[in-house]
Design an enzyme around this catalytic site. Structure first.
Site, PDB file in Angstrom:
ATOM      1  CB  SER A 197     -29.759   7.779  95.415  1.00  0.00           C
ATOM      2  OG  SER A 197     -29.242   8.380  94.244  1.00  0.00           O
ATOM      3  CE1 TYR A 223     -32.440   3.899  92.615  1.00  0.00           C
ATOM      4  CE2 TYR A 223     -31.596   6.094  92.120  1.00  0.00           C
ATOM      5  CZ  TYR A 223     -31.419   4.848  92.682  1.00  0.00           C
ATOM      6  OH  TYR A 223     -30.229   4.536  93.305  1.00  0.00           O
TER       7      TYR A 223
END
Ligand SMILES: NC(=O)c1ccc[n+]([C@@H]2O[C@H](COP(=O)([O-])OP(=O)(O)OC[C@H]3O[C@@H](n4cnc5c(N)ncnc54)[C@H](OP(=O)(O)O)[C@@H]3O)[C@@H](O)[C@H]2O)c1
Length: 250
Positions: A137, A150
C-alpha cells in the site's frame, strides 16, 4: 502446446482480489481464488465457473498454504503467477493499543505473504520461471497517524519485495509490489476520513493486470496520491512531521 496460464490470488473473496480474479479470468487465465469465506468465493466462481476456482485458505496457517498450493497445482497445473493480496485494514486507536491486534496486522499482511511465498517458491525455482506479486500500500511508504500497525506491515512487504526481486531475478522469477492508494472496497467502506483520488476496485484490477503483464516491479496508482506520498517519503523528519501534523490536524 501449453494450456492457459494459472494465477493464484489470495484475498480473492472480496474487494481488489475479487475484481482481479474476474479481470484475469476475462483475460484467459485460470484463477485459483483464496480466502476464508467459502460463500463469497463460491459467488465469485459463479461469475466465471470455467475459469475461477475456489481454494479456501487462512493465510496465517503455514501448513495450509502448502496444502493449497499442492491442491491448485494438481487441479490446474503449475502456478505461473501468485498475487499475495490478503490483508486486514488500518483502523487503530493508540489510546487502546492492543498488542495482539497490532501483531495480527503483521501476521496476516506480511506473515500471510511469507507463508504463500514459502509454499509457491520451491516449484517456481525448480521450473526456473514464475512471477510473485505482493499487495502492499502507499501506506507503507511512511509511518502514518492512526495507521502505524498497517503501515508497518506494508513497509515490511515493500522491503521484502525489493530484496526478493534482487535475489530472484537471476532465477527467472519476476517480483512485483503493488502499492495502491484508496480503492473502493469493504475495507475502505469503514473509513471515516477523507480518501482523496479514490478508484473503483475494477479500475484497480485493470491497472494491476496491466502492470503484472508488463512485469513492472512497482505497480502504484492513482499516480497523483502515490507521487505525493513518495515526495513525503523523501523528506527529512524535520519537514515530514510538521506537514503531516498540519494535514491530519494533530
Ligand atoms: N482498499 C484500499 O484502499 C487498499 C489500498 C491499499 C492496499 N490495499 C490492500 O489490498 C488488499 C485487498 O484489500 P481490499 O481493499 O480488497 O480489502 P477487503 O475487501 O477487505 O478484502 C480483503 C481480503 O483479504 C482476505 N483475508 C483477510 N484476512 C485473511 C486471512 N487471515 N486469510 C485469508 N484471507 C484473508 C479477505 O478474505 P476472507 O475474509 O474471506 O478471509 C478478503 O478477501 C489488502 O492487502 C489491502 O491492505 C487496499
Amino acid at each position: 502446446m501449453s494450456g492457459p496460464r494459472v494465477v493464484w490470488i489470495t484475498g480473492a473473496s472480496s474487494g481488489i482480489g475479487a475484481a482481479l480474479a474476474r479481470e484475469m479470468a476475462a483475460n484467459g487465465w485460470q484463477v485459483a481464488a483464496s480466502g476464508r469465506n467459502r460463500e463469497r468465493l463460491d459467488a465469485l466462481c459463479a461469475d466465471a465457473p470455467d475459469a475461477i476456482h475456489a481454494f479456501v485458505l487462512d493465510v496465517t496457517d503455514g501448513a495450509a498454504n502448502n496444502e493449497t498450493v499442492a491442491a491448485i497445482e494438481q487441479q490446474l497445473g503449475p502456478i505461473d503467477l501468485a498475487v499475495f493480496n490478503a490483508g486486514i485494514g488500518s483502523q487503530f486507536s493508540v489510546t487502546r493499543f492492543d498488542a495482539a491486534d497490532v501483531q495480527d496486522r503483521m501476521a496476516v499482511n506480511y506473515g500471510g505473504a511469507v507463508n504463500g511465498i514459502g509454499a509457491v517458491l520451491p516449484g517456481m525455482l525448480e521450473r526456473g520461471a514464475g512471477q510473485i506479486a505482493l499487495t502492499a500500500s502507499v501506506a507503507g511508504f511512511r509511518g502514518l497517524p492512526g495507521g502505524a500497525p498497517y503501515s508497518a506491515s506494508k513497509a515490511a512487504m515493500i522491503a521484502l519485495a525489493e530484496g526478493l526481486k534482487l535475489d530472484l531475478d537471476r532465477h527467472g522469477i519476476a517480483v512485483s509490489v503493488i502499492t495502491p492508494g484508496f480503492v473502493r472496497t469493504p475495507m475502505t467502506e469503514k473509513n471515516r476520513f477523507p480518501m482523496p483520488f479514490m478508484v473503483d476496485a475494477d479500475d484497480a484490477a485493470r491497472r494491476i493486470r496491466r502492470g503484472l503483464a508488463a512485469k513492472r516491479f512497482e505497480i502504484t496508482f492513482p499516480r497523483r496520491l502515490s507521487y505525493i506520498l513518495k515526495l513525503l517519503q523523501r523528506l527529512p523528519y524535520a519537514l515530514y512531521f510538521p506537514i503531516i501534523r498540519r494535514v491530519a490536524r494533530l
